[in-house]
Design an enzyme around this catalytic site. Structure first.
Site, short mmCIF file in Angstrom:
data_model
loop_
_atom_site.label_atom_id
_atom_site.label_comp_id
_atom_site.label_asym_id
_atom_site.label_seq_id
_atom_site.Cartn_x
_atom_site.Cartn_y
_atom_site.Cartn_z
N GLU A 147 0.86 -1.18 0.00
CA GLU A 147 0.00 0.00 0.00
C GLU A 147 0.91 1.24 0.00
O GLU A 147 1.95 1.26 0.68
CB GLU A 147 -0.86 0.01 1.27
CG GLU A 147 -1.82 1.19 1.35
CD GLU A 147 -2.60 1.25 2.67
OE1 GLU A 147 -2.09 0.81 3.71
OE2 GLU A 147 -3.73 1.76 2.65
N LYS A 176 -10.41 0.47 -1.20
CA LYS A 176 -10.31 0.27 0.26
C LYS A 176 -11.54 0.84 0.96
O LYS A 176 -11.89 2.00 0.76
CB LYS A 176 -9.04 0.94 0.78
CG LYS A 176 -8.78 0.76 2.27
CD LYS A 176 -7.45 1.41 2.66
CE LYS A 176 -7.13 1.26 4.12
NZ LYS A 176 -5.85 1.93 4.48
N CYS A 221 -4.74 -3.23 4.05
CA CYS A 221 -4.32 -2.76 5.37
C CYS A 221 -5.40 -2.80 6.45
O CYS A 221 -5.78 -3.89 6.88
CB CYS A 221 -3.72 -1.35 5.24
SG CYS A 221 -2.64 -0.97 6.65
N1 LIG Z 1 -2.62 2.00 6.68
C1 LIG Z 1 -3.62 1.33 7.28
O1 LIG Z 1 -4.73 1.30 6.85
C2 LIG Z 1 -3.39 0.48 8.47
C3 LIG Z 1 -2.69 1.01 9.65
C4 LIG Z 1 -2.88 -0.05 10.71
C5 LIG Z 1 -2.24 0.27 11.99
C6 LIG Z 1 -2.48 -0.76 13.05
S1 LIG Z 1 -4.20 -0.90 13.40
C7 LIG Z 1 -4.22 0.20 14.75
C8 LIG Z 1 -2.84 0.23 15.31
N2 LIG Z 1 -2.28 1.56 15.41
C9 LIG Z 1 -1.06 1.63 14.90
O2 LIG Z 1 -0.30 2.62 14.99
N3 LIG Z 1 -0.76 0.48 14.32
C10 LIG Z 1 -1.85 -0.47 14.37
#
Ligand SMILES: NC(=O)CCCC[C@@H]1SC[C@@H]2NC(=O)N[C@@H]21
Length: 470
Positions: A58, A157, A190
């Protein structure tokens, strides 16, 4: 084909300079070409080693830090795959499409499926309900080109993460699948992985064998580090998950893998450099036919609820802002049950040694998580605290010295979506060192005793209790 070779490339994306106003389409393409130059090398190497398919991350082509305005020159109109289009052979058929054309040519010239993440622009009439003021919808989009360069899948998404202000959420939740000679594939991006739609639905309602997963995942201990949670999701759902993370250590982004429920798999986690990394592995095309996966009825037998620690041995602590109930594992060996709301968790453990400067606790959480998204969790977890202070239990810890000879954890979950995690010191997975039994117990295997343990967790998702569940 019973087997296929999959590849993922963890890419250290070249980011655009901070922009206050949009760059020209030419400048935007220049940056995207720099990233695609690197991705193309990975595609060639993977194809040269016999890979049938490669997933790239991504944000891997244009990076981040955009507004709706500044993302604009990076977007292209991506048509529905049913138009039967090979951009490499017919680049101008749907207007300007240099990025789609280059990706399609990478696939065609190397006879390999290529999965990438790009931005889709759909113009709309501002008088239409929902049409943004700037007259276009912008979508964070995953595309798949087959080995002839044909566009075979496009996914917008749905579960956008904090800060993705440049993109719109699609009105409809999309379920995107496609068939190949090596099984049925699904795709999502993601943050989607934490929700029923489209992630779990692809497996439960659409029977995919393999999920393609471009991600830009910031690691968060103790439960949401990329390799830990993504490998657990593949195991819990019983499917292959080809997870390609973006590599950017400043934002804690690293951790990719070719995860499978039925074999030891390669993964990658590296906070020490800023380079990309290619992983290639053979996978079973239909992991559920050949694996030991079975739907688990999560039952903690009433007879197992014993040794509930009382009074002074119970305390509360915050883990990613969730209020856990913990008990300290004081002895070398012990057996405890601990409950919160409807969830009771049970542990039986033996430490190989006791380190006086390290504290481990067993914890339970049954409630709505409300930070950076809202989703309902039921979790049983055993973890090392950051220090000997009770208030540090649930905070991020990366190293440990304590080895366990064995452990077994279980819980009376109200969901069958429970993801088993085991994380070793210095952020390593524990392949072949644990299993989930038919009755739902996560039990260690003998190999576990050679490695200090950070945490082991049954991470359950109660999709039906999510605020936005239909
Ligand atoms: N880019 C995205 O859509 C996904 C990021 C996911 C991050 C994961 S889910 C919640 C948590 N917080 C974070 O900093 N990392 C974890």
């Amino acid at each position: 084909l019973e087997k296929f070779i999959g590849a993922i490339y963890e890419h250290a994306v070249i980011l655009p300079d901070e922009m206050t106003k949009p760059v020209s389409t030419q400048e935007a393409l220049q940056l995207m070409n720099k990233n695609m130059d690197i991705l193309e090398e990975a595609v060639k190497t993977a194809a040269g080693q016999g890979a049938h398919l490669i997933v790239t991350p991504e944000d891997g082509i244009y990076g981040w830090r955009f507004t709706r305005e500044t993302i604009n020159p990076f977007l292209e109109d991506i048509p529905d795959p049913n138009v039967n289009w090979i951009p490499c052979s017919d680049p101008e058929r749907f207007g300007r499409a240099p990025v789609q054309t280059r990706l399609s040519c990478m696939a065609k010239n190397n006879s390999i499926y290529v999965v990438a993440n790009i931005g889709d622009r759909k113009l709309c009439n501002i008088s239409d309900v929902g049409c943004p003021d700037d007259g276009q919808y912008n979508y964070n989009t995953a595309v798949v080109y087959d080995s002839n360069g044909k566009l075979v899948a496009r996914y917008h998404k749905y579960n956008l993460f904090l800060g993705e202000v440049q993109f719109n959420q699609p009105k409809e939740q999309e379920i995107v699948t496609f068939d190949t000679p090596f099984g049925k594939f699904g795709i999502f991006i993601c943050f989607d992985i934490l929700f029923y739609n489209p992630a779990a639905a692809l497996v439960v309602e659409h029977n995919v064998d393999t999920v393609l997963f471009p991600t830009a995942w910031m690691n968060l201990l103790p439960h949401l580090t990329a390799i830990e949670f993504h490998s657990a999701w593949a195991m819990g759902m019983g499917v292959n998950l080809l997870s390609a993370n973006t590599h950017n250590t400043e934002n804690r982004m690293t951790g990719s893998g070719i995860f499978s429920p039925d074999k030891v798999v390669p993964y990658y986690y590296n906070m020490k450099n800023e380079s990309g990394h290619l992983l290639i592995s053979e996978l079973n095309s239909h992991p559920r036919n050949s694996s030991t996966y079975y739907p688990i009825i999560w039952n903690l037998h009433a007879s197992q609820i014993k040794n509930s620690p009382s009074g002074s041995n119970i305390f509360n602590g915050l883990l990613f802002a969730d209020n856990y109930t913990f008990t300290e594992l004081k002895e070398l060996h012990g057996e405890y049950s601990i409950c919160q709301n409807d969830l009771c968790c049970h542990i039986n453990y033996t430490m190989a040694e006791k380190h006086s400067e390290e504290m481990y606790v067993f914890g339970v959480f049954d409630g709505l998580h409300i930070v950076e998204g809202e989703y309902y969790l039921q979790v049983c977890t055993m973890l090392k605290c950051q220090s000997m202070d009770f208030n540090s239990c649930g905070e991020s810890v990366e190293t440990a010295s304590t080895r366990f000879s064995s452990f077994s954890i279980s819980g009376n979950f109200s969901t069958s979506f429970v993801f088993p995690e085991v994380l070793l010191t210095n952020i390593h997975l524990a392949p072949n060192m644990f299993q989930v039994l038919k009755d739902g117990r996560l039990v260690s295997k003998p190999g576990i005793s050679s490695h200090p343990l950070l945490s082991t967790t049954l991470f359950g998702r109660l999709y039906q209790k999510d605020p936005n569940s239909k």
